[in-house]
Each structure stands twice: as C-alpha cells, then as structure tokens.
Motif scaffolding. Sequence first.
Motif, PDB file in Angstrom:
ATOM      1  N   MET A 102       0.800  -1.085   0.024  1.00  0.00           N
ATOM      2  CA  MET A 102      -0.088  -0.052  -0.121  1.00  0.00           C
ATOM      3  C   MET A 102       0.799   1.226  -0.041  1.00  0.00           C
ATOM      4  SD  MET A 102      -3.175  -0.642  -0.339  1.00  0.00           S
ATOM      5  CE  MET A 102      -3.355   1.288  -0.284  1.00  0.00           C
ATOM      6  N   ALA A 103       1.936   1.334   0.728  1.00  0.00           N
ATOM      7  CA  ALA A 103       2.797   2.434   0.792  1.00  0.00           C
ATOM      8  C   ALA A 103       3.665   2.590  -0.689  1.00  0.00           C
ATOM      9  CB  ALA A 103       4.085   2.190   1.888  1.00  0.00           C
ATOM     10  N   GLY A 104       3.819   1.287  -1.274  1.00  0.00           N
ATOM     11  CA  GLY A 104       4.602   1.524  -2.809  1.00  0.00           C
ATOM     12  C   GLY A 104       5.567   0.532  -2.903  1.00  0.00           C
ATOM     13  N   GLU A 105       5.957  -0.297  -2.095  1.00  0.00           N
ATOM     14  CA  GLU A 105       7.034  -1.052  -2.184  1.00  0.00           C
ATOM     15  C   GLU A 105       6.665  -2.154  -3.110  1.00  0.00           C
ATOM     16  OE1 GLU A 105       9.843  -4.277   0.602  1.00  0.00           O
ATOM     17  OE2 GLU A 105       8.516  -2.456   1.520  1.00  0.00           O
ATOM     18  N   ARG A 106       7.605  -2.360  -3.936  1.00  0.00           N
ATOM     19  CA  ARG A 106       7.768  -3.522  -5.000  1.00  0.00           C
ATOM     20  C   ARG A 106       9.223  -4.259  -4.941  1.00  0.00           C
ATOM     21  NH1 ARG A 106       3.414  -1.699  -4.424  1.00  0.00           N
ATOM     22  NH2 ARG A 106       1.721  -1.381  -5.953  1.00  0.00           N
ATOM     23  N   PRO A 107       9.152  -5.268  -5.843  1.00  0.00           N
ATOM     24  CA  PRO A 107      10.325  -6.290  -5.961  1.00  0.00           C
ATOM     25  C   PRO A 107      11.642  -5.461  -5.927  1.00  0.00           C
ATOM     26  CG  PRO A 107       8.729  -7.301  -6.707  1.00  0.00           C
ATOM     27  CD  PRO A 107       8.028  -5.846  -6.340  1.00  0.00           C
ATOM     28  N   GLY A 108      12.318  -5.469  -5.092  1.00  0.00           N
ATOM     29  CA  GLY A 108      13.627  -4.816  -5.139  1.00  0.00           C
ATOM     30  C   GLY A 108      13.710  -3.111  -5.304  1.00  0.00           C
ATOM     31  N   GLN A 109      12.447  -2.572  -4.791  1.00  0.00           N
ATOM     32  CA  GLN A 109      12.654  -1.029  -4.623  1.00  0.00           C
ATOM     33  C   GLN A 109      11.654  -0.857  -3.059  1.00  0.00           C
ATOM     34  OE1 GLN A 109      11.242   0.218  -8.377  1.00  0.00           O
ATOM     35  NE2 GLN A 109      13.042   1.345  -8.373  1.00  0.00           N
ATOM     36  N   THR A 110      11.971   0.251  -2.296  1.00  0.00           N
ATOM     37  CA  THR A 110      11.256   0.578  -1.307  1.00  0.00           C
ATOM     38  C   THR A 110      10.328   1.569  -1.798  1.00  0.00           C
ATOM     39  OG1 THR A 110      12.600   2.477  -0.792  1.00  0.00           O
ATOM     40  CG2 THR A 110      13.330   0.095   0.374  1.00  0.00           C
TER      41      THR A 110
ATOM     42  N   SER B  50       7.811   4.047   8.240  1.00  0.00           N
ATOM     43  CA  SER B  50       9.086   3.551   8.102  1.00  0.00           C
ATOM     44  C   SER B  50       9.249   2.473   7.215  1.00  0.00           C
ATOM     45  CB  SER B  50       9.529   2.819   9.480  1.00  0.00           C
ATOM     46  OG  SER B  50      10.509   1.985   9.736  1.00  0.00           O
ATOM     47  N   ALA B  51       8.299   1.776   6.935  1.00  0.00           N
ATOM     48  CA  ALA B  51       8.289   0.705   5.865  1.00  0.00           C
ATOM     49  C   ALA B  51       8.569   1.562   4.437  1.00  0.00           C
ATOM     50  CB  ALA B  51       7.096  -0.156   5.776  1.00  0.00           C
ATOM     51  N   ALA B  52       7.774   2.474   4.389  1.00  0.00           N
ATOM     52  CA  ALA B  52       7.962   3.408   2.986  1.00  0.00           C
ATOM     53  C   ALA B  52       9.408   3.938   2.808  1.00  0.00           C
ATOM     54  CB  ALA B  52       6.954   4.559   3.228  1.00  0.00           C
ATOM     55  N   ARG B  53      10.182   4.186   3.871  1.00  0.00           N
ATOM     56  CA  ARG B  53      11.460   4.862   3.821  1.00  0.00           C
ATOM     57  C   ARG B  53      12.596   3.531   3.673  1.00  0.00           C
ATOM     58  NH1 ARG B  53       8.436   8.761   6.536  1.00  0.00           N
ATOM     59  NH2 ARG B  53       9.351  10.753   6.243  1.00  0.00           N
TER      60      ARG B  53
ATOM     61  N   VAL C 210      -2.896  10.184   6.037  1.00  0.00           N
ATOM     62  CA  VAL C 210      -4.026   9.832   5.225  1.00  0.00           C
ATOM     63  C   VAL C 210      -4.217   8.202   5.465  1.00  0.00           C
ATOM     64  CG1 VAL C 210      -5.100   9.679   3.035  1.00  0.00           C
ATOM     65  CG2 VAL C 210      -4.045  11.910   3.837  1.00  0.00           C
ATOM     66  N   ALA C 211      -3.295   7.600   4.990  1.00  0.00           N
ATOM     67  CA  ALA C 211      -3.161   6.033   4.891  1.00  0.00           C
ATOM     68  C   ALA C 211      -3.592   5.483   6.598  1.00  0.00           C
ATOM     69  CB  ALA C 211      -1.890   5.247   4.834  1.00  0.00           C
TER      70      ALA C 211
ATOM     71  N   ARG D 165      11.017   4.140  -5.089  1.00  0.00           N
ATOM     72  CA  ARG D 165      10.186   4.197  -6.692  1.00  0.00           C
ATOM     73  C   ARG D 165       9.549   6.037  -6.660  1.00  0.00           C
ATOM     74  NH1 ARG D 165       5.350   1.848  -6.372  1.00  0.00           N
ATOM     75  NH2 ARG D 165       5.428   1.587  -8.569  1.00  0.00           N
ATOM     76  N   SER D 166       9.420   6.569  -5.458  1.00  0.00           N
ATOM     77  CA  SER D 166       8.922   7.881  -5.528  1.00  0.00           C
ATOM     78  C   SER D 166       9.928   9.080  -5.717  1.00  0.00           C
ATOM     79  CB  SER D 166       8.127   8.244  -4.134  1.00  0.00           C
ATOM     80  OG  SER D 166       8.747   8.130  -3.039  1.00  0.00           O
ATOM     81  N   ARG D 167      11.221   8.593  -5.704  1.00  0.00           N
ATOM     82  CA  ARG D 167      12.241   9.486  -5.766  1.00  0.00           C
ATOM     83  C   ARG D 167      12.741  10.228  -4.556  1.00  0.00           C
ATOM     84  NH1 ARG D 167      15.322   9.376 -10.260  1.00  0.00           N
ATOM     85  NH2 ARG D 167      16.044  11.288  -9.826  1.00  0.00           N
ATOM     86  N   GLY D 168      12.258   9.590  -3.448  1.00  0.00           N
ATOM     87  CA  GLY D 168      12.602  10.424  -2.202  1.00  0.00           C
ATOM     88  C   GLY D 168      11.366  11.161  -1.673  1.00  0.00           C
ATOM     89  N   LYS D 169       9.952  10.988  -2.326  1.00  0.00           N
ATOM     90  CA  LYS D 169       9.050  11.596  -1.693  1.00  0.00           C
ATOM     91  C   LYS D 169       8.275  10.744  -0.731  1.00  0.00           C
ATOM     92  CE  LYS D 169       8.108  14.240  -6.050  1.00  0.00           C
ATOM     93  NZ  LYS D 169       7.384  14.563  -7.166  1.00  0.00           N
ATOM     94  N   GLY D 170       8.493   9.398  -0.487  1.00  0.00           N
ATOM     95  CA  GLY D 170       7.921   8.781   0.618  1.00  0.00           C
ATOM     96  C   GLY D 170       6.857   7.799   0.053  1.00  0.00           C
ATOM     97  N   ALA D 171       5.922   7.491   0.761  1.00  0.00           N
ATOM     98  CA  ALA D 171       4.850   6.495   0.576  1.00  0.00           C
ATOM     99  C   ALA D 171       3.794   7.148  -0.528  1.00  0.00           C
ATOM    100  CB  ALA D 171       4.012   6.197   1.802  1.00  0.00           C
TER     101      ALA D 171
END
Length: 322
Positions: free
Chosen positions: A177-185, A256-259, A201-202, A189-195
Amino acid sequence: MDRRRIVGIGLGALAGAAYGTGPLFFKAYVFPAGVDWIAMLVWRFAFATLVSWIWLLLQPRARAALRDLDRWTVARLLFTGAFFIVNASVYYAAIERIDISLVALLMSTYPAMVAVVSLRLGYRFEGRLAWGSLAIVILGTVLTVGGIDSNTNQSGIVLALLSPIAYAIYIVITAWMAGERPGQTADMRSRGKGAEVSPPVAGAVMMTGAWIATLVLGIGAREPILPTQIPSAAWLGLIGIGVFAAAVAIQAFYASAARIGAAQASLMATVEPIVVIFLGVTFLGEAFAPIRVVGAAVVLTGVLLAQFATPSESRPILIEEP
C-alpha cells in the motif's frame, strides 16, 4: 546514512516501542476490569481512529492528499486496516492466557517471515550483515522458547505463535500500500517523496477499517461494548492502548516501511519485546527466567546490528514528506 534512512530506522523503533505498551495497558487496566480482548479492540480502534483523523485534519497537505484519493485506494486501505484485527485478535487472546513478555518474544519471529516474503515481493535484505542480524534475532527467540515453563497455558502459546504469521502478512500488505515493490522501497520508487499515500491519510483510513471490523466482531459476538457497559477502571487502559499501541504504532510503522522497506522496518520494530519485558517485569511482577534474559539480549543485539545492514546505494535524499 542519509537523513531519510535514519528517520525510517527511528520510526521503526518507535513503532515497536509503541506496540510494546499495549500489553501493559491491557493486562494492568483493561482485563482486570472485566473487559475482554474483543471489547478492548472495539475501543482501541475507536480511540485510534479519532486521534488519527484529528492528526490528519490538522495538516493542510494531508487534507489535500485525502481529497485526491480514489475509491479503489480507499477500499484497499480499509481492507488493510480490517485485516490487522486478525493479528490483534490472536495476540491479545494469547495475552489473556500467558505472560506478556513471553507473547512478545514469541512474536519476534515475524521479521524472518517478512524477510523471506520480501525476497519475491519487496525490498530484500542485502549483504551478510543483514541476514546475520536476522539470524541473531531468531537465535534470541529460540533461546526464549527454551525457557518456557511446562505448566504454561498451551493454547496461549499456540495463539502467540499464530500472531507473527498474521502480522507478517499484514506488514507485506501495508508495504505494498505504501508503494514497495520487488527490489525497491516506496521511497526509491517515488524518488525520495515517501509513500504513495501519505502516512496521516493512510493511517486514518486504515484505522477506520480496523474499527469497523472490530465493531462488527463485537456486535456479532454480543460483547458489552457500549460506553455504559465499560467499567470506569478500564478507560485509562483503553485510551492508552488506542493512542500509543494503535494510532502511533501503526502510522509510524507505515512511514518506516515506506522509507527503508518492510523487512528492515520489521527488524527495527523488534525492540517491542524489550519494551514489553521491561514493562511486564517492572509493573506486573512477571517472573523472567535467566534464559529469557539471554534471549532478549540476543534479540536486541540483532536489532542494533540491523541498522547498519542495508547499503545506502541509490537512495535519493529529496525531503518532502514529514
């Protein structure tokens, strides 16, 4: 280490410490007052939902992000929150039966499960130090299991062992939900913008989903959940468990998981058993076998090593999200 990684590590540890206050509030105030785990969960997430929405509404950027949510994202967040009660139910049902320190230490197996799942679905551990830290945490848990008294309630042990399985599944869902995918937090993926969905909101929407699910559970089980049916002695514990062990803990872990990724955040959050042990021994007078002391020390050692475990390559340092 860049700033966002340091913040991610700190948020993971904060989440673990906040979760660690829940068993004390429950066993010291709520359960002795005659409120069982089902009614407790209803009010836990009622208070957590209230606090989370207040926190969201106080932030203009969070309010704007809320308006941008589509219905599919809202539905997924509500489901993620509702799923959390699977873990919460078996966790607190176990606490009714056995010492909170034992439940917490058995719970500390979940980082291993998250790490294995992340090999295919998320940002995996990198390097020998990462996997070595995880092995140390597992060793500490094994030492703890070796210190279990034979007279300990067996159903409580089974419930405590089921809890990390449910929690690991929840963590993987939350990370996606935060945006983590295989090989990337999510941060990569967001280039440092977080979840993908901001933590305020989440957190507010997930907490709403958890509260709705527990309310349905409470009504279905015909629990005494009305305010007039809750003993006054239980309210302090219910507020504490809702604010700290739900609102703060869940939102901090999501951020934390997003970062730093779900696997690394899970390892940081294993400070939880240390907090629970300290609170259980200090305030509840729980006995603590010497082998469990060794196990707790080993777990803490693994957690401390883990903060240096993941290399910092390709981590952008664009600071936008608080």
